[in-house]
Write an enzyme that holds these catalytic residues in place. Structure first.
Site, mmCIF file in Angstrom:
data_model
loop_
_atom_site.group_PDB
_atom_site.id
_atom_site.type_symbol
_atom_site.label_atom_id
_atom_site.label_comp_id
_atom_site.label_asym_id
_atom_site.label_seq_id
_atom_site.Cartn_x
_atom_site.Cartn_y
_atom_site.Cartn_z
ATOM 1 N N HIS A 177 29.301 20.673 -8.047
ATOM 2 C CA HIS A 177 29.897 19.421 -8.536
ATOM 3 C C HIS A 177 29.692 18.311 -7.516
ATOM 4 O O HIS A 177 29.278 17.191 -7.855
ATOM 5 C CB HIS A 177 31.388 19.658 -8.801
ATOM 6 C CG HIS A 177 32.230 18.423 -8.954
ATOM 7 N ND1 HIS A 177 32.634 17.636 -7.888
ATOM 8 C CD2 HIS A 177 32.771 17.845 -10.061
ATOM 9 C CE1 HIS A 177 33.369 16.642 -8.318
ATOM 10 N NE2 HIS A 177 33.475 16.731 -9.630
ATOM 11 N N GLU A 181 27.486 14.839 -7.540
ATOM 12 C CA GLU A 181 28.126 13.572 -7.163
ATOM 13 C C GLU A 181 27.257 12.799 -6.167
ATOM 14 O O GLU A 181 27.088 11.578 -6.297
ATOM 15 C CB GLU A 181 29.493 13.883 -6.568
ATOM 16 C CG GLU A 181 30.309 12.698 -6.125
ATOM 17 C CD GLU A 181 31.605 13.153 -5.481
ATOM 18 O OE1 GLU A 181 31.764 12.979 -4.254
ATOM 19 O OE2 GLU A 181 32.461 13.721 -6.209
#
Length: 303
Positions: A177, A181
């Site tokens: 994740h 990002e």
């Protein structure tokens, strides 16, 4: 419904507040007296001065949730905490820990009859109001014991959280994740830099960011935040061009190499952060000297 929360940085403190709003009784601790003082007196939160005090009197099976920096601090806290716990107690690591450390810790605690859950938590400073996305790793039994708290912390009881798999899965998913990002942030940064460089068109970057928030395929929460600060200061003249990396970007790039999975965007975004920290300076000096030596090109000296 009682929980011990260790680590009262900004995110940990806000998680404590959200848990209280959802009906939980929170026992809180931080090594910093300043962090402890910030929560003292808040309804539903009892702040303790030592780890021993926070565990003593906690209803069993105890649920102890850590929100600490990855690495040595978490390891030291576990060394102190684990001997005070009893069979069946649950430890949740909600920080950005390396997933392999989480797998090791799960085995260590299991040997003592304790249960371990790794929880990747995303939401930043907005989590108190909007809830946190929570990625969980651990056994079905261990995760089931913390779901009542997760449902309070998440954006909604039935969304924004997931039992991703066995021990380590939560932190692995959070690691990826954060790698994504990095890539998204880099793409926005490069795009707006291109528009800022096109001086003759006199582009209003704040207005463009605001327009893209509505209907555009590149709309996102990151764009919402970007539009907010560009509306106030599009020039960013007082911001130093230094971007830190928290560690998860490095772990993601290393994992991509080990698995043989191409991840050029995430890896290059990480390299740009290294460059912003001055780690490309020596290489740039070498490049300047090579051009000077083979082509006689001028070299700029430091002022």
């Amino acid at each position: 419904m009682q929980i011990a929360l260790i680590g009262l940085g900004r995110m940990g403190a806000n998680m404590a507040r959200r848990l209280v709003r959802g009906g939980a009784n929170v026992r809180a601790f931080d090594v910093s007296p300043v962090a402890r003082a910030a929560l003292e007196g808040e309804t539903g939160v009892t702040v303790f001065d030592t780890l021993e005090e926070i565990v003593r009197g906690l209803s069993t099976p105890r649920v102890v949730w850590l929100m600490l920096p990855a690495g040595e601090i978490t390891e030291h806290t576990l060394d102190t905490l684990v001997p005070q716990l009893a069979k069946g107690d649950i430890v949740v690591d909600g920080a950005n820990a390396y997933y392999r450390d989480s797998q090791r810790r799960a085995c260590r605690l299991q040997e003592r009859g304790l249960r371990f859950v790794d929880a990747g938590v995303s939401g930043g400073v907005w989590g108190l109001a909007n809830g946190y996305a929570i990625m969980l790793g651990g056994t079905e039994e261990a995760v089931a014991s913390v779901i009542p708290f997760v449902k309070i912390l998440a954006p909604a009881p039935d969304s924004g959280w997931l039992h991703c798999g066995p021990a380590g899965a939560g932190h692995f998913v959070k690691m990826v994740h954060n790698g994504i990002e990095y890539g998204m942030m880099q793409a926005y940064a490069e795009g707006f830099a291109l528009m800022a460089a096109k001086k003759d068109l006199e582009l209003d970057l704040g207005a463009i960011a605001q327009m893209w928030r509505n209907g555009s395929v590149v709309r996102s929460w990151l764009l919402d935040l970007t539009a907010e600060f560009l509306a106030k200061d599009a020039a960013l003249e007082h911001i130093e061009p230094f971007v830190a990396d928290s560690g998860e970007g490095r772990w993601t790039a290393l994992e991509a190499v080990e698995l043989g999975v191409p991840a050029p965007v995430m890896s290059l975004a990480l390299m740009v952060r290294f460059a912003s920290q001055g780690n490309a300076d020596y290489a740039s000096k070498l490049l300047a000297m090579m051009r000077n030596m083979f082509g006689g090109h001028a070299v700029k000296g430091e002022q």
